[in-house]
Design a protein around this motif. Structure first.
Motif, mmCIF file in Angstrom:
data_model
loop_
_atom_site.group_PDB
_atom_site.id
_atom_site.type_symbol
_atom_site.label_atom_id
_atom_site.label_comp_id
_atom_site.label_asym_id
_atom_site.label_seq_id
_atom_site.Cartn_x
_atom_site.Cartn_y
_atom_site.Cartn_z
ATOM 1 N N ILE A 146 6.828 20.612 53.517
ATOM 2 C CA ILE A 146 5.461 20.970 53.895
ATOM 3 C C ILE A 146 5.285 20.891 55.412
ATOM 4 O O ILE A 146 4.655 21.752 56.023
ATOM 5 N N THR A 147 5.842 19.856 56.030
ATOM 6 C CA THR A 147 5.774 19.702 57.490
ATOM 7 C C THR A 147 6.410 20.897 58.192
ATOM 8 O O THR A 147 5.855 21.440 59.152
ATOM 9 N N LYS A 148 7.563 21.307 57.700
ATOM 10 C CA LYS A 148 8.266 22.451 58.293
ATOM 11 C C LYS A 148 7.436 23.717 58.167
ATOM 12 O O LYS A 148 7.293 24.489 59.131
ATOM 13 N N LEU A 149 6.859 23.954 56.988
ATOM 14 C CA LEU A 149 6.050 25.159 56.773
ATOM 15 C C LEU A 149 4.793 25.129 57.623
ATOM 16 O O LEU A 149 4.365 26.153 58.163
ATOM 17 N N LYS A 150 4.192 23.948 57.758
ATOM 18 C CA LYS A 150 3.005 23.799 58.605
ATOM 19 C C LYS A 150 3.280 24.289 60.021
ATOM 20 O O LYS A 150 2.483 25.016 60.610
ATOM 21 N N LYS A 151 4.410 23.872 60.565
ATOM 22 C CA LYS A 151 4.769 24.266 61.932
ATOM 23 C C LYS A 151 4.984 25.768 62.015
ATOM 24 O O LYS A 151 4.568 26.415 62.980
ATOM 25 N N GLU A 152 5.636 26.338 61.010
ATOM 26 C CA GLU A 152 5.898 27.777 61.008
ATOM 27 C C GLU A 152 4.600 28.580 60.960
ATOM 28 O O GLU A 152 4.484 29.634 61.596
ATOM 29 N N LEU A 153 3.622 28.074 60.234
ATOM 30 C CA LEU A 153 2.359 28.796 60.063
ATOM 31 C C LEU A 153 1.311 28.427 61.111
ATOM 32 O O LEU A 153 0.240 29.030 61.158
ATOM 33 N N GLY A 154 1.622 27.422 61.942
ATOM 34 C CA GLY A 154 0.645 26.962 62.924
ATOM 35 C C GLY A 154 -0.559 26.337 62.262
ATOM 36 O O GLY A 154 -1.690 26.458 62.737
ATOM 37 N N PHE A 155 -0.310 25.636 61.174
ATOM 38 C CA PHE A 155 -1.395 25.068 60.373
ATOM 39 C C PHE A 155 -1.572 23.593 60.694
ATOM 40 O O PHE A 155 -0.604 22.858 60.857
ATOM 41 N N LYS A 156 -2.840 23.165 60.788
ATOM 42 C CA LYS A 156 -3.139 21.761 61.037
ATOM 43 C C LYS A 156 -3.693 21.141 59.758
ATOM 44 O O LYS A 156 -4.590 21.689 59.137
ATOM 45 N N GLY A 157 -3.178 19.994 59.400
ATOM 46 C CA GLY A 157 -3.635 19.337 58.183
ATOM 47 C C GLY A 157 -2.674 18.231 57.808
ATOM 48 O O GLY A 157 -1.520 18.215 58.244
ATOM 49 N N THR A 158 -3.127 17.289 57.004
ATOM 50 C CA THR A 158 -2.301 16.166 56.578
ATOM 51 C C THR A 158 -1.422 16.583 55.412
ATOM 52 O O THR A 158 -1.906 17.146 54.428
ATOM 53 N N GLU A 159 -0.131 16.287 55.527
ATOM 54 C CA GLU A 159 0.826 16.726 54.508
ATOM 55 C C GLU A 159 0.489 16.200 53.117
ATOM 56 O O GLU A 159 0.600 16.922 52.130
ATOM 57 N N THR A 160 0.075 14.925 53.055
ATOM 58 C CA THR A 160 -0.239 14.356 51.737
ATOM 59 C C THR A 160 -1.437 15.060 51.110
ATOM 60 O O THR A 160 -1.445 15.320 49.902
ATOM 61 N N ASP A 161 -2.444 15.388 51.921
ATOM 62 C CA ASP A 161 -3.598 16.117 51.401
ATOM 63 C C ASP A 161 -3.182 17.492 50.893
ATOM 64 O O ASP A 161 -3.597 17.925 49.812
ATOM 65 N N ILE A 162 -2.354 18.167 51.684
ATOM 66 C CA ILE A 162 -1.896 19.504 51.289
ATOM 67 C C ILE A 162 -1.147 19.444 49.968
ATOM 68 O O ILE A 162 -1.351 20.288 49.078
#
Length: 325
Positions: free
Chosen positions: A286-302
Motif C-alpha cells: 500500500i505504501t508503494k502504491l501510495k507513492k506511485e499515485l501521489g496519494f496522502k493517507g494512513t496505510e492502516t486506514d486505507i
C-alpha cells in the motif's frame, strides 16, 4: 532459490540463540515465540515442513502482518510484534517496526458507504445535474485535481486531444484516456455544456437565484464561470474557492460519498482492487502504491477501508474468529 527465506528448525534455532548474550528467561521467551511463529505459518499453510521451513521472500510482509494482527488485543499484538525482532536478527533479517503497524479491525467504524466502486460512481453521477460537476467528481476519484485544484482552475479545452486521447494537465501530467470511456465522455459533455444549473439546497438561501445561467461561449477554459463583471463576463478561470463551494454543494445535495477526500480514497481503493482483487494487501504494498499515485493517507486506514468496501466477509471472519477465543 532467489528471494527464498529458510527458517531454522527448532534445534538449529536453539543453538544459534545460545550464542547470543540474552538472559536465560529471555531465551525461553524468544524460543517460545519462534515456535509460535512457525506454528502460525504451518496453520496458514505458508510452510508445510517444520524440519526445513522456507517461504518466498515476497510473502514475508504479508505473513508478519497476519501473524501480529491475528491476536485479540493491542497488548498481545504489540508483544508478538516485538517478539519477532530477535527472531529476525537470528536469521540475519532486517526488522523495521514501522512496517508492521498494529490494526484493530473491530474498532473501526464501517465507512464503506462513503466510498464508491467505479460502477457505483457511474450510477451515482447520473443524478448530478451538470456535466462539468460530474467531471469534477471524477477528477477527484482519479486524484488529478492538482495542488490547490490548479488542474481544474486552469484546464483549457485546447489541452485535450481527442485524436490521441490525451489530456495535458496544468501541472504537466498527461492523462491517457484511451481506455477510459467515462473520462472521454465527460470531457466531451463538459466542453459542449452551455449553461449551469444551480443546486437548490444551497441556492435557496439567497433571495434570487436563476434557474440556470449561460456560459460565455468564448471562454477558453474547460470549467467556466458565470457571466459577471468580476469574472470578466465569464472569461476568467474558475478559482479555488468556487471549486470548493461546488464540491460542498454536491456533498450536501447527494451525500458524503461526494466529499473530495472520500472520492480520492474511493479511487485509491478501486486501483488496489483492479491491480490485485484480493484482501491480502500488505502495508508495504500500500505504501508503494501510495507513492506511485501521489496519494496522502494512513496505510492502516486505507487497508481497513479497502477490506470494508471490497471484502466485508473477510473482516467478518476475522472478527468472528476473535469472538470465539
Amino acid at each position: 532459490m532467489k528471494n527464498k527465506i529458510f527458517w531454522l528448525n527448532e534445534e538449529e534455532f536453539i543453538k544459534r540463540l545460545d550464542t547470543f548474550p540474552y538472559a536465560e528467561a529471555t531465551k525461553v521467551n524468544i524460543k517460545n515465540a519462534y515456535l509460535n511463529f512457525i506454528d502460525f505459518m504451518i496453520r496458514k499453510k505458508y510452510v508445510t515442513d517444520f524440519n526445513t521451513p522456507s517461504i518466498d521472500g515476497e510473502k514475508l510482509d504479508e505473513i508478519v502482518e497476519n501473524f501480529i494482527n491475528e491476536k485479540d488485543t493491542f497488548g498481545l499484538k504489540s508483544v508478538y510484534r516485538n517478539s519477532l525482532r530477535p527472531i529476525f536478527i537470528l536469521h540475519n533479517l532486517e526488522f523495521n517496526i514501522e512496517k508492521y503497524p498494529i490494526i484493530n479491525y473491530a474498532e473501526f467504524e464501517d465507512y464503506s458507504e462513503r466510498f464508491l466502486t467505479k460502477e457505483e460512481l457511474i450510477n451515482e453521477i447520473q443524478f448530478v445535474y451538470n456535466e462539468s460537476d460530474k467531471l469534477l467528481l471524477y477528477m477527484a476519484y482519479l486524484n488529478i485535481c492538482g495542488d490547490d485544484l490548479t488542474n481544474i482552475s486552469y484546464a483549457k479545452i485546447e489541452d485535450i486531444d481527442f485524436n490521441t486521447k490525451e489530456w495535458k494537465l496544468y501541472d504537466g501530467q498527461v492523462v491517457d484516456f484511451k481506455n477510459d470511456l467515462l473520462l472521454e465522455q465527460l470531457l466531451k459533455n463538459t466542453i459542449n455544456q452551455t449553461e449551469y444549473i444551480p443546486y437548490i439546497k444551497i441556492n435557496a438561501l439567497y433571495e434570487y437565484v436563476p434557474t440556470s445561467y449561460k456560459y460565455n461561449e468564448n471562454c477558453i477554459y474547460l470549467f467556466k464561470t458565470r457571466k459577471h463583471p468580476r469574472s470578466n463576463d465569464g472569461l476568467t478561470p474558475l478559482l479555488k474557492e468556487g471549486i470548493k463551494k461546488t464540491y460542498t454543494r454536491l456533498t450536501l445535495e447527494f451525500g458524503k460519498m461526494f466529499r473530495r477526500n472520500n472520492l480520492k480514497i474511493s479511487g485509491m481503493l478501486n486501483v488496489m482492487y483492479e491491480i490485485n482483487p484480493s484482501p491480502k494487501w500488505t502495508i508495504k504494498e500500500i505504501t508503494k502504491l501510495k507513492k506511485e499515485l501521489g496519494f496522502k493517507g494512513t496505510e492502516t486506514d486505507i487497508k481497513i477501508f479497502y477490506l470494508q468496501k471490497y471484502f466485508p466477509e473477510y473482516l467478518l471472519e476475522i472478527n468472528k474468529s476473535k469472538q470465539k477465543k
